[in-house]
Design a protein around this motif. Sequence first.
Motif, PDB file in Angstrom:
ATOM      1  N   HIS A 178       0.823  -1.215   0.000  1.00 38.02           N
ATOM      2  CA  HIS A 178       0.000   0.000   0.000  1.00 38.02           C
ATOM      3  C   HIS A 178       0.857   1.265   0.000  1.00 38.02           C
ATOM      4  N   LEU A 179       1.939   1.257   0.782  1.00 41.44           N
ATOM      5  CA  LEU A 179       2.785   2.447   0.866  1.00 41.44           C
ATOM      6  C   LEU A 179       3.891   2.442  -0.188  1.00 41.44           C
ATOM      7  N   VAL A 180       4.060   1.325  -0.894  1.00 41.13           N
ATOM      8  CA  VAL A 180       5.107   1.170  -1.903  1.00 41.13           C
ATOM      9  C   VAL A 180       6.475   1.451  -1.281  1.00 41.13           C
ATOM     10  N   VAL A 181       6.807   0.674  -0.245  1.00 46.93           N
ATOM     11  CA  VAL A 181       8.120   0.752   0.396  1.00 46.93           C
ATOM     12  C   VAL A 181       8.784  -0.615   0.265  1.00 46.93           C
ATOM     13  N   SER A 182      10.106  -0.624   0.308  1.00 53.42           N
ATOM     14  CA  SER A 182      10.846  -1.867   0.084  1.00 53.42           C
ATOM     15  C   SER A 182      11.229  -2.580   1.364  1.00 53.42           C
ATOM     16  N   ARG A 183      11.008  -1.953   2.523  1.00 57.02           N
ATOM     17  CA  ARG A 183      11.326  -2.609   3.784  1.00 57.02           C
ATOM     18  C   ARG A 183      10.367  -2.135   4.871  1.00 57.02           C
ATOM     19  N   ALA A 184      10.025  -3.058   5.745  1.00 57.91           N
ATOM     20  CA  ALA A 184       9.106  -2.741   6.843  1.00 57.91           C
ATOM     21  C   ALA A 184       9.318  -3.749   7.959  1.00 57.91           C
TER      22      ALA A 184
END
Length: 546
Positions: A178-184
Amino acid sequence: MNGAAELARLLEVLPDTTTDEAAQSAVLELAERLTGCSSLALFAAEADGGLRLRAARGAATTDAGGTGRLSLTDVERGEGPLPLGLDRLLPVRHSGRVVGALGLGAGDREAAAIGALCGLLGERLGPQRADEEVRRLNQRLSVKVFQLKTLFEITRELAASPDEATVLNVALSTLMGHLVVSRAALFLAGGEGVTLAGAKGVRSALAPAFSAEESAPLLALLERPAAVGTLPPGPLREALVAMRVSTVIPLRLGPRAGGFFAIGPRASGAAVSEEDLDFAATLGQQALAALDTLRLQRVRLAKERQDRELQIAREIQGSLFPSRCPSLAGYTVAAASHSCYEVGGDLYDYIPLPGGRLALAVADISGKGTPASLLMASLHASLRALAGTLPIDQLMLRINTFLYESTSLSKYVTLFYAELDPGSGLVRYATAGHVPPVLMRADGSLSRLGCGSPVLGLLEEIACEVGELQLGPGDLIAAVTDGATEAQDGSGAEWGDDRLGRALARRREQDADALLAGVVDEVRSWAGAAGCTDDLTVLVLKARER
């Protein structure tokens, strides 16, 4: 120059002032004629609260590189630096709000014409800005609807997840997509500190568990989403930096801090919007709730399993006690045991011996609950195997050796063991560290049976003295565990040996069943509503009157 005529002409070229380049140039050309300024600029308000340069003329065009925005607040207040070499900024208003600005360089100004021009621009720019705000609100509403639908589906999926790993995978994958991030990563907060529950795109080895002392400063300040660089220094922030995450999003589960999401920068480089932060916080709360539900489910299943095991233990322990009292000519025998927990560590038994004799035993295992009940079962088997095969002193020594070699140093047994010859009334006994049984004669005189040994299983070697007595008509022996004599009332006072003697004296003419019931009732009445804090076992042997 006829200002009125020029303004009338402008009415024909301003329908799309902020979007049509020809209309923008016409506005500036007219402004130049009206004012005589060599440099001019036209700014229009946007939905994000700023003013963006739409057109420039004259010297302003050569100085426009990289300076295309103004602060709406500064223009409203008449403050802030003048960009593009302009000499003056005139706010363009509509319905009392600033919707644009007209920038003027040096020149002769016709005040009335300039005021009319700004008013006319306001009539054109105002509705256009309102349309932009409506479009922006509609866009935000669409995003919210999409997020709510996504959260609804994800909540159902989280609730149906069979284990923590699935919950974490669903939550982190949804967040990253949803946030288009590569790490979480998802960190959980508890009484012992903060731990990394799950992560994607980062090395978990960089983020071990953090103690309450190490994580408290960060959690105390983490009320809203924050950039990692603004967090208080400490091991937790260092780990987040090493993970190359940029933003932390606090999560709450009811009134308490449940943990936080840590996310990397967006692939596009754009900032995370308020809507996205709200989405992440709500998603995290749902994940925490699902994890909490799974934890409670594990606790419930463990409790159910424990209850089943305890029920089996109760049934097994119950099967070890005699199913009925022995029938002896000239004697009555009764015994009962009441556990303070689901299972207990007290034991009583009647064991038939060759020649019509009868062995009687009362034992108290150190400790309570399941461990004591297991040792009690072993003692029961040993007594059943050895009773009548050895002299009493040798039997006690054999049991001591078995317990010493098979149990820990903290485990021991107190035991009263006696063998009765009903024909002669002869009783031979030994008391191994047990509460000395009471011998009450028919005339009410009372003595204690103290011959025996130390407790069994605590020392490698012991000596055992065997006692001997003769029971006559009306005489009785009562053996109890310390759950009777050490029972406490509300003030902490113990029931004690003296009350045991008086309870027996008041009932000495009754048979064993009535004596047993009377002692148990008095102990329980003394303990009151709080109940006994130790297992309570009583055995009574009574010689009938002739």
